[in-house]
Motif scaffolding. Structure first.
Motif, PDB file in Angstrom:
ATOM      1  N   THR A 118       5.977  -1.321  10.832  1.00  0.00           N
ATOM      2  CA  THR A 118       6.174  -1.267   9.386  1.00  0.00           C
ATOM      3  C   THR A 118       6.570   0.129   8.930  1.00  0.00           C
ATOM      4  OG1 THR A 118       3.883  -0.696   8.846  1.00  0.00           O
ATOM      5  CG2 THR A 118       4.394  -3.028   9.128  1.00  0.00           C
ATOM      6  N   SER A 119       7.051   0.201   7.685  1.00  0.00           N
ATOM      7  CA  SER A 119       7.458   1.468   7.092  1.00  0.00           C
ATOM      8  C   SER A 119       6.297   2.450   7.030  1.00  0.00           C
ATOM      9  CB  SER A 119       7.976   1.239   5.668  1.00  0.00           C
ATOM     10  OG  SER A 119       9.124   0.444   5.667  1.00  0.00           O
ATOM     11  N   HIS A 120       6.639   3.721   7.153  1.00  0.00           N
ATOM     12  CA  HIS A 120       5.655   4.774   6.946  1.00  0.00           C
ATOM     13  C   HIS A 120       5.279   4.787   5.463  1.00  0.00           C
ATOM     14  CE1 HIS A 120       3.857   8.772   6.694  1.00  0.00           C
ATOM     15  NE2 HIS A 120       3.810   8.795   8.011  1.00  0.00           N
ATOM     16  N   PRO A 121       3.994   4.923   5.123  1.00  0.00           N
ATOM     17  CA  PRO A 121       3.572   4.881   3.709  1.00  0.00           C
ATOM     18  C   PRO A 121       4.293   5.879   2.814  1.00  0.00           C
ATOM     19  CG  PRO A 121       1.667   4.778   5.163  1.00  0.00           C
ATOM     20  CD  PRO A 121       2.845   5.058   6.043  1.00  0.00           C
ATOM     21  N   ASP A 122       4.745   7.006   3.378  1.00  0.00           N
ATOM     22  CA  ASP A 122       5.418   8.016   2.559  1.00  0.00           C
ATOM     23  C   ASP A 122       6.775   7.536   2.040  1.00  0.00           C
ATOM     24  OD1 ASP A 122       3.315   9.699   2.893  1.00  0.00           O
ATOM     25  OD2 ASP A 122       4.280  10.986   4.372  1.00  0.00           O
ATOM     26  N   TYR A 123       7.299   6.459   2.601  1.00  0.00           N
ATOM     27  CA  TYR A 123       8.625   5.990   2.214  1.00  0.00           C
ATOM     28  C   TYR A 123       8.573   4.653   1.478  1.00  0.00           C
ATOM     29  CZ  TYR A 123       9.956   9.612   5.512  1.00  0.00           C
ATOM     30  OH  TYR A 123      10.069  10.817   6.169  1.00  0.00           O
ATOM     31  N   THR A 124       7.448   4.372   0.846  1.00  0.00           N
ATOM     32  CA  THR A 124       7.306   3.103   0.139  1.00  0.00           C
ATOM     33  C   THR A 124       6.886   3.331  -1.304  1.00  0.00           C
ATOM     34  OG1 THR A 124       5.027   2.934   0.930  1.00  0.00           O
ATOM     35  CG2 THR A 124       6.689   1.780   2.206  1.00  0.00           C
ATOM     36  N   THR A 125       7.375   2.458  -2.181  1.00  0.00           N
ATOM     37  CA  THR A 125       6.950   2.464  -3.575  1.00  0.00           C
ATOM     38  C   THR A 125       5.612   1.726  -3.674  1.00  0.00           C
ATOM     39  OG1 THR A 125       7.990   0.360  -4.106  1.00  0.00           O
ATOM     40  CG2 THR A 125       9.372   2.342  -4.284  1.00  0.00           C
ATOM     41  N   PRO A 126       4.898   1.847  -4.811  1.00  0.00           N
ATOM     42  CA  PRO A 126       3.643   1.093  -4.965  1.00  0.00           C
ATOM     43  C   PRO A 126       3.828  -0.410  -4.764  1.00  0.00           C
ATOM     44  CG  PRO A 126       3.748   2.814  -6.612  1.00  0.00           C
ATOM     45  CD  PRO A 126       5.084   2.824  -5.903  1.00  0.00           C
ATOM     46  N   ASP A 127       4.912  -0.980  -5.287  1.00  0.00           N
ATOM     47  CA  ASP A 127       5.153  -2.412  -5.103  1.00  0.00           C
ATOM     48  C   ASP A 127       5.376  -2.752  -3.640  1.00  0.00           C
ATOM     49  OD1 ASP A 127       4.839  -2.958  -7.770  1.00  0.00           O
ATOM     50  OD2 ASP A 127       6.996  -3.063  -8.216  1.00  0.00           O
ATOM     51  N   GLN A 128       6.104  -1.895  -2.936  1.00  0.00           N
ATOM     52  CA  GLN A 128       6.349  -2.147  -1.519  1.00  0.00           C
ATOM     53  C   GLN A 128       5.077  -2.005  -0.699  1.00  0.00           C
ATOM     54  OE1 GLN A 128       9.461   0.684  -0.792  1.00  0.00           O
ATOM     55  NE2 GLN A 128      11.034  -0.566  -1.780  1.00  0.00           N
ATOM     56  N   LYS A 129       4.226  -1.056  -1.064  1.00  0.00           N
ATOM     57  CA  LYS A 129       2.938  -0.929  -0.381  1.00  0.00           C
ATOM     58  C   LYS A 129       2.129  -2.213  -0.522  1.00  0.00           C
ATOM     59  CE  LYS A 129       1.990   4.070  -0.468  1.00  0.00           C
ATOM     60  NZ  LYS A 129       3.270   4.588  -0.947  1.00  0.00           N
ATOM     61  N   ARG A 130       2.130  -2.772  -1.740  1.00  0.00           N
ATOM     62  CA  ARG A 130       1.399  -4.022  -1.957  1.00  0.00           C
ATOM     63  C   ARG A 130       1.992  -5.145  -1.124  1.00  0.00           C
ATOM     64  NH1 ARG A 130       0.801  -1.780  -7.199  1.00  0.00           N
ATOM     65  NH2 ARG A 130       2.814  -2.595  -7.885  1.00  0.00           N
ATOM     66  N   ALA A 131       3.324  -5.191  -1.043  1.00  0.00           N
ATOM     67  CA  ALA A 131       3.961  -6.231  -0.234  1.00  0.00           C
ATOM     68  C   ALA A 131       3.581  -6.082   1.239  1.00  0.00           C
ATOM     69  CB  ALA A 131       5.477  -6.172  -0.400  1.00  0.00           C
TER      70      ALA A 131
END
Length: 278
Positions: free
Chosen positions: A172-185
């Motif tokens: 999965t994506s590194h958390p530093d490269y995700t928006t709040p919505d993407q983190k939730r997804a």
């Protein structure tokens, strides 16, 4: 899957592209592996987004050699786009485009980890026609041609499917490269039967899917240099990819994110559902 690739793609000898990639790595990347001085490592957009003299030199080397192989072609490279974002628009133009990530997995490269690679893809009108994935420190070279299959070191690649009832490993994506919505997804993957983990080099994660060593990816960014080569590799090995909207990923952008590449359709649909796809 055919045993041999067509000799040319857009009148480009595939073997000459492989030679160009190997030469760029031999000249600009391998000699600097585990030999970088502190001043040869820079931050672009923070401590997790690094660039080195090897990235820049290898991209310049590939830009010269690849455009010479196909007159009239252009290059969309990670470092060139960082210097001038307008370069990215060439993906939507009429000229053939070489999509280049000179060192995919720069963090690994900087830390002396062999898990990095050079990615090259050839596209026209947003359609990826061929791709080359070279991991010089691992001595692995994968090639894919649209409609022609995928090879790793000359041997056919097949992604296969996870064993029935087996847990799924997902990069999965590194958390530093995700928006709040993407983190939730992405949190949707934290469920029984799924083992999400942070990704390393995107190109090598795609290669792992194509060879059946990884079940799927779930990425939340869409820069073409990270994805074009690997998505073709996965597809030609028998896998598939889809965004949360149920559409194939487009290298020209505008995708619904996150998206997944997976060993087979059933796995892709399961990951898409967990990411919130409808």
């Amino acid at each position: 899957m055919i045993d041999e690739f067509p000799e040319h793609v857009l009148d480009v000898p595939l073997a000459e592209v492989e030679e160009a990639v190997r030469k760029a790595a031999a000249a600009e990347i391998t000699p600097r592996f585990r030999q970088l001085a502190d001043e040869e490592i820079l931050e672009k957009n923070g401590p997790h987004d690094l660039v080195t003299v090897a990235d820049r030199a290898a991209e310049a080397h590939l830009t010269a050699s690849l455009t010479a192989l196909l007159p009239g072609s252009v290059v969309v490279g990670e470092e060139a786009v960082h210097a001038d974002p307008a370069v990215y628009e060439a993906l939507k133009g009429d000229a053939p485009v070489w999509i280049v990530d000179p060192v995919d997995g720069t963090r690994q490269f900087v830390h002396g980890d062999p898990g990095f690679c050079t990615l090259v893809a050839l596209a026209l009108h947003g359609d990826v026609l061929a791709s080359w994935t070279f991991a010089p420190a691992l001595d692995e070279f994968a090639v894919a041609v649209k409609g022609g299959g995928a090879l790793l070191d000359g041997r056919p690649l097949r992604s296969g499917a996870p064993a029935p009832g087996a847990g799924l490993e997902v990069a999965t994506s590194h958390p530093d490269y995700t928006t709040p919505d993407q983190k939730r997804a992405l949190l949707g993957l934290v469920t029984e039967g799924v083992r999400p983990r942070p990704c390393g080099s995107a190109g090598l994660e795609y290669l792992a899917v194509a060879r059946g060593a990884l079940d799927a990816t779930a990425f939340s960014w869409e820069f073409a240099w990270d994805h074009a080569a690997g998505l073709l590799l996965v597809t030609e090995a028998g896998g598939t990819h889809t965004t949360v909207a149920g559409e194939p990923f487009r290298i020209t952008g505008g995708n619904a994110l996150p998206f997944t590449a997976a060993r087979d359709t059933a796995t892709a649909e399961r990951i898409r559902a967990l990411l919130g796809g409808q």
